[in-house]
Design an enzyme around this catalytic site. Structure first.
Site, short mmCIF file in Angstrom:
data_model
loop_
_atom_site.label_atom_id
_atom_site.label_comp_id
_atom_site.label_asym_id
_atom_site.label_seq_id
_atom_site.Cartn_x
_atom_site.Cartn_y
_atom_site.Cartn_z
N ASP A 45 3.83 -4.66 6.52
CA ASP A 45 4.25 -5.11 7.93
C ASP A 45 5.30 -5.69 7.66
O ASP A 45 6.51 -6.50 8.21
CB ASP A 45 3.60 -5.85 8.81
CG ASP A 45 2.67 -7.24 8.01
OD1 ASP A 45 2.86 -7.02 6.80
OD2 ASP A 45 1.20 -7.76 8.09
N SER A 46 5.15 -5.65 6.70
CA SER A 46 7.02 -6.49 5.82
C SER A 46 8.28 -5.61 6.17
O SER A 46 9.12 -5.82 5.99
CB SER A 46 6.92 -6.22 3.89
OG SER A 46 6.60 -4.86 3.71
N ASP A 84 -0.67 -0.86 7.56
CA ASP A 84 -0.87 -2.51 7.25
C ASP A 84 -0.98 -2.82 8.61
O ASP A 84 -0.94 -2.79 9.95
CB ASP A 84 -0.28 -3.04 7.40
CG ASP A 84 -0.03 -4.47 6.32
OD1 ASP A 84 -1.27 -4.72 6.11
OD2 ASP A 84 0.67 -4.97 6.01
N LYS A 116 -5.14 -2.19 5.85
CA LYS A 116 -5.37 -3.31 5.64
C LYS A 116 -5.20 -4.10 6.29
O LYS A 116 -4.17 -4.29 7.47
CB LYS A 116 -3.63 -3.45 4.93
CG LYS A 116 -4.36 -4.20 4.00
CD LYS A 116 -2.89 -4.60 2.38
CE LYS A 116 -1.64 -5.05 2.69
NZ LYS A 116 -1.08 -6.32 3.79
N GLU A 118 -5.60 -8.60 6.54
CA GLU A 118 -5.12 -9.75 5.23
C GLU A 118 -6.18 -10.99 7.05
O GLU A 118 -7.23 -10.72 8.02
CB GLU A 118 -4.13 -10.50 6.43
CG GLU A 118 -3.23 -9.64 6.20
CD GLU A 118 -1.22 -10.94 5.41
OE1 GLU A 118 -1.39 -11.83 6.82
OE2 GLU A 118 -0.30 -10.56 5.72
N GLU A 185 -2.72 -11.56 -3.88
CA GLU A 185 -1.07 -12.37 -3.02
C GLU A 185 -0.73 -14.08 -3.62
O GLU A 185 -1.66 -14.25 -2.79
CB GLU A 185 -0.44 -11.60 -1.48
CG GLU A 185 1.06 -12.34 -1.95
CD GLU A 185 1.66 -12.14 -0.51
OE1 GLU A 185 0.94 -10.73 0.49
OE2 GLU A 185 2.94 -12.01 -0.71
O1 KIV Z 1 3.77 -5.98 3.92
C1 KIV Z 1 3.35 -5.70 2.45
O2 KIV Z 1 4.42 -5.71 2.63
C2 KIV Z 1 2.31 -6.46 2.34
C3 KIV Z 1 2.15 -6.40 0.30
C4 KIV Z 1 1.27 -6.43 0.00
C5 KIV Z 1 3.10 -6.20 -0.42
O3 KIV Z 1 1.33 -6.59 2.71
#
Ligand code: KIV
Length: 278
Positions: A45-46, A84, A116, A118, A185
């Site tokens: 999500d970056s 993500d 993924k 968080e 992280e």
């Molecule tokens: O969104 C992202 O880029 C991440 C990192 C772990 C690189 O979650």
């Protein structure tokens, strides 16, 4: 070319071979990373702050993520594609059914191999349910960028014993819930080493030192692409920005002075067709 990387392959690498992971947001970059034998392509999500111009990852939507996941899928072959889950698409931001549906969309519509999330102990039950129905999950603890408004800064986490213990507990809970890998992280190297030894699945570090089972970075950061500042743990392998800026300036100067295009860079019309053209 070696076989397709699956979540099982990633798990088996623990203690044997370091895992390589990078972010990808579009088809050409995915193809390049795939050909370079990168194990995991994370559609992070970056994408929000790296390519969409947002200040942080919070505004990123499900639809935006899906758009990028599909593009990455089209560019990749062997690498494992991980999507993500954006802020509020799961956990406290959505009820259980919606969270699972959102995760499932990344596999069903986006073609991702895994998602993924968080979060720590609080999301472990949700992770277990996703895994139960066939959605592989990668965990993500330590600095959680989606919680920036709560954290107040992007500083390293887990430097005090209490916070370190909570992170160890989260890592164990997520391992128990069935994650196939865990992103750590920005936590201290020593804590990353403890977590890596304490859980059965590989840890993938970002700013968490050399003892993790694998490493991930934002591709734009290692290539020097874009105007974002980079954290101290990033190693820059290239300054592609300068190369691109020089190329673009040269193009503009060629156009302005009439040096581009040359006759060879255009198409010709046969003389016979030209005759009589009014
Ligand atoms: O969104 C992202 O880029 C991440 C990192 C772990 C690189 O979650």
């Amino acid at each position: 070319m070696s076989d397709k990387i699956t979540t099982a392959v990633i798990r088996e690498k623990k203690g044997r071979e370091r895992i390589t992971a990078l972010t990808a947001y579009d088809t050409p970059m995915a193809a390049l990373l795939d050909e370079a034998d990168i194990d995991i392509l994370l559609v992070g999500d970056s994408v929000g702050n790296v390519v969409l111009g947002y200040e942080d990852t919070l505004p990123v939507t499900m639809e935006e993520m899906l758009h990028h996941v599909k593009a990455v899928r089209r560019g990749s072959g062997r690498s494992l594609v991980v999507a993500d889950m954006p802020f509020l698409s799961y956990g406290a931001g959505a009820d259980k059914a919606t969270s699972i549906m959102n995760a499932g969309r990344f596999l069903k519509e986006g073609g991702a191999n895994a998602v993924k999330l968080e979060g720590g102990t609080g999301i472990a039950p949700l992770v277990a349910q996703m895994v139960e129905i066939g959605i592989p999950v990668m965990g993500h603890i330590g600095l959680q960028p989606q919680s920036i408004n709560q954290l107040g800064s992007y500083k390293a986490r887990g430097r005090k014993r209490g916070e370190a213990e909570a992170l160890l507990e989260s890592a164990r809970a997520l391992d128990e819930a069935g994650v196939f890998a865990l992103v750590l992280e920005c936590i201290p190297r020593q804590l990353a080493a403890r977590i890596t030894a304490a859980i059965r699945v590989p840890t993938i570090g970002i700013g968490s030192g050399e003892f993790c089972d694998g490493q991930i970075l934002v591709t734009h950061d290692i290539l020097g692409l874009g105007k974002n500042g980079v954290p101290r743990f990033v190693r820059r392998y290239l300054d592609i920005n300068s190369l691109m800026a020089a190329a673009v300036r040269e193009y503009a100067s060629d156009v302005r002075r009439g040096g581009y295009p040359s006759p060879q860079e255009g198409y010709d019309m046969p003389e016979s067709e030209l005759e009589g053209l009014r």
